[in-house]
Design an enzyme around this catalytic site. Structure first.
Site, mmCIF file in Angstrom:
data_model
loop_
_atom_site.group_PDB
_atom_site.id
_atom_site.type_symbol
_atom_site.label_atom_id
_atom_site.label_comp_id
_atom_site.label_asym_id
_atom_site.label_seq_id
_atom_site.Cartn_x
_atom_site.Cartn_y
_atom_site.Cartn_z
ATOM 1 N N ASP A 36 0.848 -1.186 0.000
ATOM 2 C CA ASP A 36 0.000 0.000 0.000
ATOM 3 C C ASP A 36 0.887 1.242 0.000
ATOM 4 O O ASP A 36 2.024 1.202 0.476
ATOM 5 C CB ASP A 36 -0.884 0.044 1.256
ATOM 6 C CG ASP A 36 -1.908 -1.075 1.299
ATOM 7 O OD1 ASP A 36 -2.357 -1.511 0.221
ATOM 8 O OD2 ASP A 36 -2.251 -1.505 2.413
ATOM 9 N N ASP A 88 -1.382 -2.128 -4.502
ATOM 10 C CA ASP A 88 -2.651 -2.258 -3.790
ATOM 11 C C ASP A 88 -3.180 -0.858 -3.472
ATOM 12 O O ASP A 88 -3.093 0.034 -4.304
ATOM 13 C CB ASP A 88 -2.456 -3.127 -2.549
ATOM 14 C CG ASP A 88 -3.762 -3.759 -2.046
ATOM 15 O OD1 ASP A 88 -4.826 -3.446 -2.603
ATOM 16 O OD2 ASP A 88 -3.717 -4.553 -1.093
ATOM 17 N N ASP A 118 -5.346 2.966 2.532
ATOM 18 C CA ASP A 118 -6.218 1.981 3.161
ATOM 19 C C ASP A 118 -6.259 2.231 4.665
ATOM 20 O O ASP A 118 -5.217 2.435 5.305
ATOM 21 C CB ASP A 118 -5.724 0.562 2.891
ATOM 22 C CG ASP A 118 -6.046 0.080 1.486
ATOM 23 O OD1 ASP A 118 -6.638 0.871 0.704
ATOM 24 O OD2 ASP A 118 -5.723 -1.079 1.154
ATOM 25 N N ARG A 144 -13.134 2.014 -5.381
ATOM 26 C CA ARG A 144 -12.827 2.281 -3.972
ATOM 27 C C ARG A 144 -12.499 3.754 -3.728
ATOM 28 O O ARG A 144 -11.399 4.114 -3.367
ATOM 29 C CB ARG A 144 -11.689 1.398 -3.473
ATOM 30 C CG ARG A 144 -11.978 -0.079 -3.588
ATOM 31 C CD ARG A 144 -10.856 -0.919 -2.987
ATOM 32 N NE ARG A 144 -11.159 -2.346 -3.114
ATOM 33 C CZ ARG A 144 -10.364 -3.326 -2.682
ATOM 34 N NH1 ARG A 144 -9.215 -3.025 -2.108
ATOM 35 N NH2 ARG A 144 -10.719 -4.584 -2.839
#
Length: 321
Positions: A133, A156, A160, A213
């Site tokens: 991430d 990714d 997050d 997302r």
């Protein structure tokens, strides 16, 4: 030749500075630190607020090893990143840190992990090609502000937030050439840890043809998504799942077929309230249910002006730090 105490101190200081430059880190213990930011709004203002390193001394880093050491220190610090730093994996960021990018600063190949720590500010950095991430906020980390960064071409998530983390603001960031942008809540079976937490504000971000997302939300309520610019997102804009409550307010959706919806993949629906959004060649979205009230004050831009405001201000290099 006799060396006076003053001369000895000068020589020692000069040697220390040279050693620091070789190591890729220059610490200014004297002189003012970067001014505390005054433009923070949203959830990161709650729970005592978010000040990062505050008035701690400023350290400038130019190498991966120096950056790793600086962000991993247990002491409060204001850390300036200069140039391009190539790295891999995730660098642990400890509490009471402000991490600022100088003009053109980039983190390439790695990301930041805020794991159970608190009071962290990350601003004005370009992240690209990360192999996990770019920024991971987890394990009940609190009071984090992620502002005016640019994210592209990572493995990714860009940002997050998960595992009971709370009181986070994600503002004025630019995401492009990337798939999974911002996940909030990592798993459908983590209700015990996440319920009552995962309160995050997303505002004035530019989701620039990124896929999905923006964010994808589990459990958090209320999550506030306002004044963001969505452009040609081929997957979807916002998803509210697993009993989350999301307020989607004053955003500009430009050529987005699926601007927001309830449920996603195997995750059951949450609730979503949509108001004052602006649509250009976009779908109408799916809303339903109620959302808890927003506890902080904020100024809402007119949704029709959000495209020009956000494209003119979002991303690294748009502020003075």
């Amino acid at each position: 030749m006799r060396i006076t105490p003053r001369r000895r101190a000068t020589l020692l200081a000069t040697a220390a500075t040279a050693s620091a430059l070789v190591a890729g880190v220059l610490t200014a213990a004297t002189g003012p630190a970067a001014a505390a930011p005054t433009d923070l709004v949203g959830w990161a203002t709650q729970n005592g607020g978010t000040t990062g390193g505050g008035s701690a001394g400023t350290t400038t880093v130019t190498s991966a090893s120096a950056l790793t050491s600086a962000v991993g220190s247990s002491s409060a610090a204001v850390i300036r990143v200069s140039g391009t730093i190539n790295c891999s994996g995730m660098l642990r960021v400890r509490s009471n840190k402000t991490i600022l990018g100088n003009s053109g600063a980039a983190i390439v190949g790695c990301g930041f992990n805020i794991n159970g720590d608190r009071n962290v500010i990350i601003r004005n950095l370009t992240f690209r090609n990360w192999n996990d991430d770019a920024i991971n906020v987890q394990s009940s980390a609190t009071n984090v502000w992620i502002d005016h960064n640019t994210f592209s071409n990572g493995y990714d998530g860009a940002v997050d937030i998960k595992r009971g983390s709370d009181f986070v603001t994600v503002s004025w960031n630019h995401v492009f050439n990337h798939d999974k942008s911002m996940l909030l809540g990592h798993s459908d079976d983590n209700a015990a840890e996440d319920t009552g937490h995962l309160r995050v504000t997303y505002h004035h971000n530019w989701f620039d043809a990124s896929t999905q997302r923006h964010p994808r939300v589990r459990f958090g309520n209320p999550v506030h998504v306002y004044n963001n610019y969505y452009y040609k997102n081929s997957g979807y804009g916002v998803a509210s799942t697993m009993s989350a409550g999301v307020l989607v307010e004053g955003n500009y959706f430009d050529n987005v077929k699926d601007p927001y919806h309830l449920g996603e993949a195997s995750s059951g629906p949450g609730t979503l309230v949509a108001r004052n959004n602006y649509f250009v060649s976009s779908g109408s979205g799916q809303a339903g249910g109620s959302v808890k009230s927003i506890p902080y004050s904020y100024s809402l831009d007119s949704a029709s002006n959000v495209k020009s405001i956000v494209t003119g201000g979002a991303g690294a290099g748009r502020i003075s730090v």
